[in-house]
Design a protein around this motif. Structure first.
Motif, short mmCIF file in Angstrom:
data_model
loop_
_atom_site.label_atom_id
_atom_site.label_comp_id
_atom_site.label_asym_id
_atom_site.label_seq_id
_atom_site.Cartn_x
_atom_site.Cartn_y
_atom_site.Cartn_z
N ASP A 1 76.81 15.81 52.49
CA ASP A 1 76.05 17.02 52.16
C ASP A 1 76.31 17.51 50.74
O ASP A 1 76.30 18.72 50.47
CB ASP A 1 76.36 18.14 53.16
CG ASP A 1 75.99 17.78 54.58
OD1 ASP A 1 75.00 17.06 54.76
OD2 ASP A 1 76.69 18.21 55.51
N THR B 1 75.21 16.65 46.52
CA THR B 1 74.18 15.97 45.75
C THR B 1 74.34 16.26 44.26
O THR B 1 74.66 17.38 43.87
CB THR B 1 72.78 16.46 46.20
OG1 THR B 1 72.66 16.27 47.61
CG2 THR B 1 71.68 15.68 45.51
N ASP C 1 70.52 10.72 49.25
CA ASP C 1 70.89 12.13 49.10
C ASP C 1 72.02 12.31 48.10
O ASP C 1 72.81 13.26 48.21
CB ASP C 1 71.27 12.75 50.45
CG ASP C 1 70.08 12.88 51.39
OD1 ASP C 1 68.96 13.07 50.88
OD2 ASP C 1 70.27 12.76 52.61
N TYR C 2 72.08 11.41 47.13
CA TYR C 2 73.09 11.51 46.07
C TYR C 2 72.50 12.14 44.80
O TYR C 2 73.23 12.35 43.84
CB TYR C 2 73.64 10.12 45.73
CG TYR C 2 74.80 9.69 46.62
CD1 TYR C 2 75.18 10.43 47.73
CD2 TYR C 2 75.53 8.53 46.34
CE1 TYR C 2 76.24 10.04 48.53
CE2 TYR C 2 76.59 8.13 47.13
CZ TYR C 2 76.95 8.89 48.23
OH TYR C 2 77.99 8.50 49.02
N GLU D 1 69.23 15.02 43.48
CA GLU D 1 68.06 15.86 43.73
C GLU D 1 66.83 15.18 43.15
O GLU D 1 66.88 14.58 42.07
CB GLU D 1 68.24 17.24 43.10
CG GLU D 1 69.28 18.09 43.80
CD GLU D 1 69.33 19.50 43.22
OE1 GLU D 1 68.60 19.79 42.24
OE2 GLU D 1 70.11 20.33 43.75
#
Length: 364
Positions: A95, A97, A232-233, A235
């Motif tokens: 969770d 980023t 999800d690393y 944006e």
């Protein structure tokens, strides 16, 4: 009565199975369990004594086969380090980023990010085997980057944390030629010489301009920035037209772009504002070198060791160019970059020589 009991039981069992089946379908159809990275990240225990304690790699650790969540990446152009090969990986906590800032600034990574860079040689003599020399980690903790270097053992079964420098002499074969190196593992303090911006340590390589390229993943080739978004690393707000470095040894690319890319990744981390060599007149950042004066072209040199040298870069005349002299030297008091190499980069020197000889400006 036996038949009646059996029939009732069958009906009850059927209803129970049906209800159970429907309940299971309603809850789980189309939902896969979310994968969890097995990397071990205990902030109070960092840095670990051994590289294996992070659990970055599965199977034989020297195969550098990443576990889930440890994402491989590569650069358009990479820093020369005595011909060492490099395998790079990034890991981020669940969770979290990274954010895009601009094309030429390193991504804004979240706390807990670990950048993993392995230095290795192939065809090391006499056995012609692959030898991993060191693994360097950059770890972001409480909004600050720190370093952890690991030296690999001879058996290639693990690497041990070290803060001291060390020289390793060996021979290896490159393109059919035997080469020798006295490879230097840097001490902890030396990391700040290059990774320094206004006295704040920062990564050098993972900038959008250097990450914007395709990479061959197990599932197929894909643009790295797109892959990072899917992981999800990153944006999903970076532009589609990133002003990107090119591969410096790709002769299909314009010479000007190749040499600017080479200077950016090998020189700009020192020759930039607020960096180690900020006092010098050159600025080698890719976004600044369209102006050739930032590369020292026609700028008079104050480097007096050789009276023949007149300019930082004298168009068409390498022997009068301080930049070429220092890039070609392997003497500690003259060579550039100051650290990170003990050998001359023959191919890089050839590129710079070709570029200087292509310049036609009149400096008078």
């Amino acid at each position: 009565m036996f038949k009646s009991y059996t029939y009732t039981s069958v009906i009850l069992v059927f209803l129970l199975v049906l209800v159970s089946s429907c309940t299971k379908d309603d809850s789980y159809v189309g939902i896969d369990p979310e994968p969890i990275s097995p990397v071990i990240f205990n902030i109070d225990s960092l840095p670990y004594d051994n590289l294996s304690e992070y659990n970055f790699f599965e199977g034989n650790i020297s195969d550098l086969n990443p576990v889930y969540g440890v994402l491989p990446y590569d650069l358009n152009s990479a820093l020369f380090s005595d011909y060492a090969n490099k395998k790079r990986f990034v890991w981020m906590p669940k969770d979290s980023t990274a954010k895009y800032i601009n094309d030429y600034t390193s991504l804004d990574f979240p706390d807990g990010t670990i950048l993993i860079k392995n230095f290795y040689y192939e065809n090391v003599l006499p056995a012609m085997k692959t030898k991993i020399i060191e693994t360097r980690l950059m770890i972001k903790l409480e909004d600050n980057w720190t370093f952890a270097n690991y030296e690999w053992n001879d058996a290639q079964t693990d690497a041990t944390f070290t803060t001291e420098n060390k020289f390793l002499a060996f021979d290896w074969e490159l393109n059919g030629e035997t080469k020798s190196v006295n490879y230097k593992i840097p001490r902890f303090a030396e990391c700040f010489t290059c990774h320094n911006k206004g006295s704040v340590p920062l990564p050098i390589g993972p900038k959008p301009q250097n990450l914007n390229r395709d990479y061959l993943y197990p599932e197929g080739e894909k643009n790295q920035l797109k892959k990072w978004v899917e992981q999800d690393y990153l944006e999903n707000n970076y532009p589609s037209n990133i002003n990107s470095l090119v591969k410096w040894d790709d002769e299909s690319q314009p010479l000007n772009l190749r040499v600017r890319s080479y200077f950016d990744v090998n020189c700009a981390h020192c020759h930039s504002d607020e960096s180690y060599c900020h006092y010098a007149s050159m600025r080698f950042d890719f976004n600044k070198t369209e102006d050739l004066s930032n590369l020292g072209v026609c700028i008079e040199s104050v480097f007096y060791i050789n009276p023949a040298i007149s300019h930082i870069v004298k168009p068409g005349v390498t022997e009068r160019s301080a930049l070429f002299f220092r890039l070609s030297s392997d003497e500690d008091q003259y060579k550039m970059p100051l650290i990170g190499r003990t050998l001359n980069h023959t191919e890089g020197i050839g590129l710079v020589e070709e570029w200087i000889n292509s310049l036609t400006q009149d400096c008078n």
